[in-house]
Design a protein around this motif. Structure first.
Motif, mmCIF file in Angstrom:
data_model
loop_
_atom_site.group_PDB
_atom_site.id
_atom_site.type_symbol
_atom_site.label_atom_id
_atom_site.label_comp_id
_atom_site.label_asym_id
_atom_site.label_seq_id
_atom_site.Cartn_x
_atom_site.Cartn_y
_atom_site.Cartn_z
ATOM 1 N N VAL A 14 0.836 -1.202 0.000
ATOM 2 C CA VAL A 14 0.000 0.000 0.000
ATOM 3 C C VAL A 14 0.869 1.250 0.000
ATOM 4 O O VAL A 14 0.613 2.198 -0.757
ATOM 5 C CB VAL A 14 -0.966 -0.012 1.207
ATOM 6 N N ARG A 15 1.919 1.259 0.834
ATOM 7 C CA ARG A 15 2.821 2.428 0.853
ATOM 8 C C ARG A 15 3.477 2.636 -0.503
ATOM 9 O O ARG A 15 3.576 3.759 -0.989
ATOM 10 C CB ARG A 15 3.888 2.249 1.931
ATOM 11 N N GLN A 16 3.919 1.544 -1.131
ATOM 12 C CA GLN A 16 4.567 1.680 -2.422
ATOM 13 C C GLN A 16 3.577 2.163 -3.490
ATOM 14 O O GLN A 16 3.924 2.986 -4.336
ATOM 15 C CB GLN A 16 5.189 0.361 -2.847
ATOM 16 N N LEU A 17 2.356 1.684 -3.443
ATOM 17 C CA LEU A 17 1.358 2.153 -4.409
ATOM 18 C C LEU A 17 1.066 3.638 -4.216
ATOM 19 O O LEU A 17 0.842 4.362 -5.192
ATOM 20 C CB LEU A 17 0.071 1.345 -4.275
ATOM 21 N N HIS A 18 1.059 4.105 -2.969
ATOM 22 C CA HIS A 18 0.857 5.537 -2.727
ATOM 23 C C HIS A 18 2.008 6.350 -3.332
ATOM 24 O O HIS A 18 1.772 7.399 -3.951
ATOM 25 C CB HIS A 18 0.744 5.830 -1.229
ATOM 26 N N ARG A 19 3.246 5.862 -3.148
ATOM 27 C CA ARG A 19 4.393 6.569 -3.729
ATOM 28 C C ARG A 19 4.344 6.573 -5.247
ATOM 29 O O ARG A 19 4.598 7.594 -5.889
ATOM 30 C CB ARG A 19 5.694 5.916 -3.262
ATOM 31 N N VAL A 20 4.018 5.435 -5.829
ATOM 32 C CA VAL A 20 3.945 5.329 -7.289
ATOM 33 C C VAL A 20 2.835 6.227 -7.822
ATOM 34 O O VAL A 20 3.006 6.897 -8.848
ATOM 35 C CB VAL A 20 3.738 3.853 -7.699
ATOM 36 N N ARG A 21 1.710 6.257 -7.115
ATOM 37 C CA ARG A 21 0.602 7.107 -7.550
ATOM 38 C C ARG A 21 1.009 8.578 -7.533
ATOM 39 O O ARG A 21 0.670 9.336 -8.445
ATOM 40 C CB ARG A 21 -0.614 6.871 -6.657
ATOM 41 N N SER A 22 1.777 8.993 -6.518
ATOM 42 C CA SER A 22 2.268 10.374 -6.462
ATOM 43 C C SER A 22 3.208 10.665 -7.632
ATOM 44 O O SER A 22 3.158 11.744 -8.233
ATOM 45 C CB SER A 22 2.998 10.629 -5.146
#
Length: 97
Positions: A14-22
């Motif tokens: 989830v943290r990585q998806l948030h970073r990728v989304r940013s």
């Protein structure tokens, strides 16, 4: 021990998806600005169409990352995700010195 490991992996994903989304959101903003600038300076040029193509790619990636985040479900555990202070009132059995 396996459920705890699954939960940790889930939180990392989830943290990585948030970073990728940013990152994808920043890419969309960059390519919007680039497409607008090249479209204004040289409408119909190859550079404008490349900017529009990259804008479409980053927009697709951003939407995909957002949908993936929305579809993720939290693995069930009996404990809260974060270690927080309890809501119980402090014990009054011990006298203060």
């Amino acid at each position: 021990m396996a459920p705890e490991t699954k939960r940790i992996q889930f939180l990392r994903a989830v943290r990585q998806l948030h970073r990728v989304r940013s990152f994808y959101a920043a890419g969309v903003l960059l390519w919007v600005a680039s497409a607008a600038l090249t479209g204004w300076q040289a409408p119909g040029s190859r550079q404008m169409w490349v900017s529009v193509l990259l804008l479409a790619v980053f927009t697709t990636l951003l939407v995909t990352a957002g949908l993936s985040l929305r579809r993720l479900t939290v693995p069930p555990t009996g404990r809260p995700a974060h270690h927080t202070a309890s809501n119980k009132a402090a014990s009054t059995r011990h006298a203060h010195a």
